[in-house]
Design an enzyme around this catalytic site. Structure first.
Site, PDB file in Angstrom:
ATOM      1  N   GLN A   1       0.841  -1.195   0.000  1.00 15.23           N
ATOM      2  CA  GLN A   1       0.000   0.000   0.000  1.00 15.23           C
ATOM      3  C   GLN A   1       0.881   1.253   0.000  1.00 15.23           C
ATOM      4  O   GLN A   1       1.931   1.279   0.629  1.00 15.23           O
ATOM      5  CB  GLN A   1      -0.928   0.014   1.205  1.00 15.23           C
ATOM      6  CG  GLN A   1      -1.901  -1.143   1.258  1.00 15.23           C
ATOM      7  CD  GLN A   1      -3.006  -1.045   0.218  1.00 15.23           C
ATOM      8  OE1 GLN A   1      -3.047  -0.113  -0.582  1.00 15.23           O
ATOM      9  NE2 GLN A   1      -3.914  -2.011   0.219  1.00 15.23           N
TER      10      GLN A   1
ATOM     11  N   GLU B   1      -0.140 -16.130  -1.325  1.00 13.97           N
ATOM     12  CA  GLU B   1       0.276 -15.101  -2.280  1.00 13.97           C
ATOM     13  C   GLU B   1       0.855 -15.776  -3.530  1.00 13.97           C
ATOM     14  O   GLU B   1       1.661 -16.702  -3.424  1.00 13.97           O
ATOM     15  CB  GLU B   1       1.325 -14.169  -1.661  1.00 13.97           C
ATOM     16  CG  GLU B   1       1.909 -13.137  -2.596  1.00 13.97           C
ATOM     17  CD  GLU B   1       0.848 -12.275  -3.282  1.00 13.97           C
ATOM     18  OE1 GLU B   1       0.920 -12.110  -4.510  1.00 13.97           O
ATOM     19  OE2 GLU B   1      -0.049 -11.769  -2.566  1.00 13.97           O
TER      20      GLU B   1
ATOM     21  N   ASP C   1      -7.676  -9.174   0.056  1.00 10.59           N
ATOM     22  CA  ASP C   1      -7.240  -7.876  -0.464  1.00 10.59           C
ATOM     23  C   ASP C   1      -6.871  -8.068  -1.929  1.00 10.59           C
ATOM     24  O   ASP C   1      -5.700  -8.053  -2.306  1.00 10.59           O
ATOM     25  CB  ASP C   1      -6.042  -7.370   0.346  1.00 10.59           C
ATOM     26  CG  ASP C   1      -5.602  -5.971  -0.059  1.00 10.59           C
ATOM     27  OD1 ASP C   1      -6.296  -5.342  -0.894  1.00 10.59           O
ATOM     28  OD2 ASP C   1      -4.567  -5.504   0.439  1.00 10.59           O
TER      29      ASP C   1
ATOM     30  N   CYS D   1      -9.613  -1.859  -3.537  1.00 12.16           N
ATOM     31  CA  CYS D   1      -9.210  -0.592  -4.149  1.00 12.16           C
ATOM     32  C   CYS D   1     -10.170  -0.169  -5.248  1.00 12.16           C
ATOM     33  O   CYS D   1      -9.907   0.810  -5.950  1.00 12.16           O
ATOM     34  CB  CYS D   1      -7.788  -0.700  -4.714  1.00 12.16           C
ATOM     35  SG  CYS D   1      -7.602  -1.959  -6.001  1.00 12.16           S
TER      36      CYS D   1
END
Length: 426
Positions: free
Chosen positions: A262, A311, A356, A383
């Site tokens: 971020q 991830e 996220d 986002c």
């Protein structure tokens, strides 16, 4: 029917997703750049589609009291809302979120979405610079034209100077940079870069002078298909306490310039703290799209156990593994695509799911699999209000209830807003 190049006057009704504002001319919807809701403007038509036209303000006939002088080059990355007084920007972003949930997700919200404010200048600690003809900067909206990053005010003066000096240093050695990714720590006291070069050149020579000339703490240079060359320490770190407003401790979080993180140094700790506060003390935690471990590693630093972090990106995943190692076996790291990992699960999740995802939201396959594990709580960081609204509808249809929704203005003077939603099983 409107035509390209035509100039028209129209009143602006409301904001649209993506940064333009909605007006109507003889019944036709026009998406206008550079306007504010409530204004009457003169707009020049850029292009016309079957149902929509796109225009840019060339004159303001009845200005909003929230209009202010904008950036000299408003189309330079990160400046699209610079002509709007900052408190009004927050209101507009709240309206965009409410509209997305109502119109796209069919989720009517009973109250406006509160959006946390950020200082407008020097907030950005991560950025990609494009390089053309030795000039490092951002792309002007909708083009590949380079514009100067400095006047946009997003980055510290030292960060812009470091990027420009690194490019100049390489060119002095006869090398041609194509792009540069730069990352700073929270304080702005250390910064590193990853640079891509064009042509077949020896990477080792490419990093020879960069650190001395740029003030970077570390640098990674990639040349064609050759192995990257590294100089200095190519990662920056922050204490977990600083990243979480004191919610976590006992460790650090490091990341390379190529890893996702971020960007807003002022609001990042508030966002991380809000996510930690949303996770109950008991139960498992599954962190999907975990990046370098902002949430999963912080939870471990706050004393949580039974954490799995997933991830798929190579650079972010390598940083995640290194960051998680501080806490031994507390965090199980899975370096796979989210869809692949979820497909392998055969039991329900006894606890909280953190997601996220990228701007595209959760893929249909990943969402179907995530719903099958029946987490008691979903903490969703987004986002993009539009894709989050779509995914919220899927969660609600599966029996979840939207418990809370709040915003964080991670990119002032742009139409972007970060949302944090908490969903619980009904």
């Amino acid at each position: 029917m409107l035509e390209t190049g035509q100039q028209i006057s129209l009143t602006i009704d409301r904001p649209a997703h993506g940064g333009r504002m909605i007006g109507r001319h003889e019944g036709q919807v026009v998406l206008v750049r550079g306007a504010i809701p409530g204004e009457r403007v003169m707009a020049s038509i850029e292009r016309v589609e079957r149902r929509l036209a796109f225009g840019t303000v060339v004159g303001v006939l009845e200005p909003s009291p929230d209009r202010r002088p904008g950036q000299r080059d408003p189309r330079c990355g990160g400046c699209l809302f610079s002509h709007i007084a900052y408190p009004r920007q927050l209101t507009i972003k709240s309206e965009i979120a409410v509209d997305a949930f109502s119109r796209l997700g069919r989720v009517p919200l009973e109250a406006p979405v509160a959006v946390a404010a950020s200082p407008e200048h020097g907030y950005r600690m991560r950025a990609r610079f494009h390089v053309r003809g030795g000039r490092a900067g951002f792309y002007r909206e909708g083009t590949h034209e380079i514009c100067d990053a400095g006047p946009t005010g997003q980055l510290t003066t030292a960060a812009v100077a470091a990027a420009e000096s690194a490019v100049a240093s390489l060119r002095e050695d006869g090398l041609e940079p194509l792009g540069l990714e730069l990352t700073e720590n929270l304080e702005g006291s250390a910064r590193v870069a990853a640079i891509e070069l064009t042509g077949e050149v020896p990477c080792d020579s490419a990093v020879r002078h960069v650190l001395d000339r740029s003030g970077l703490a570390g640098c990674t240079v990639r040349c064609a298909d050759r192995e990257a060359a590294v100089a200095g320490t190519p990662a920056v770190s922050d204490e977990l306490g600083a990243l979480t407003r004191g919610r976590a401790g006992g460790g650090t979080l490091s990341r390379h310039a190529e890893s996702f993180f971020q960007a807003n140094r002022y609001l990042l700790p508030d966002l991380a703290a809000a996510v930690l506060d949303a996770v109950p003390d008991a139960g498992e935690v599954l962190d999907l799209y975990a990046g370098v471990g902002l949430f999963s590693v912080s939870l471990a630093g706050a004393g949580r156990r039974r954490i799995t972090a997933v991830e798929g990106d190579r650079s972010s995943g390598a940083d995640l593994r290194r960051n998680a190692a501080q806490f031994g076996r507390v965090i199980r790291v899975v370096l796979r695509a989210v869809e692949d990992y979820l497909r392998s699960l055969s039991r329900p999740l006894d606890g909280t799911l953190i997601v996220d995802p990228p701007r595209t939201g959760i893929s249909k396959e990943a969402m179907q699999a995530a719903l099958r594990i029946r987490a008691s709580r979903v903490v969703y960081v987004s986002c993009d209000p539009a894709t989050m609204a779509r995914d919220a509808r899927r969660l609600l249809d599966a029996g979840y209830v939207l418990q809370s929704l709040r915003g964080f203005d991670l990119f002032p003077n742009t139409p972007h807003v970060e949302l944090l939603g908490v969903f619980v099983r009904g």
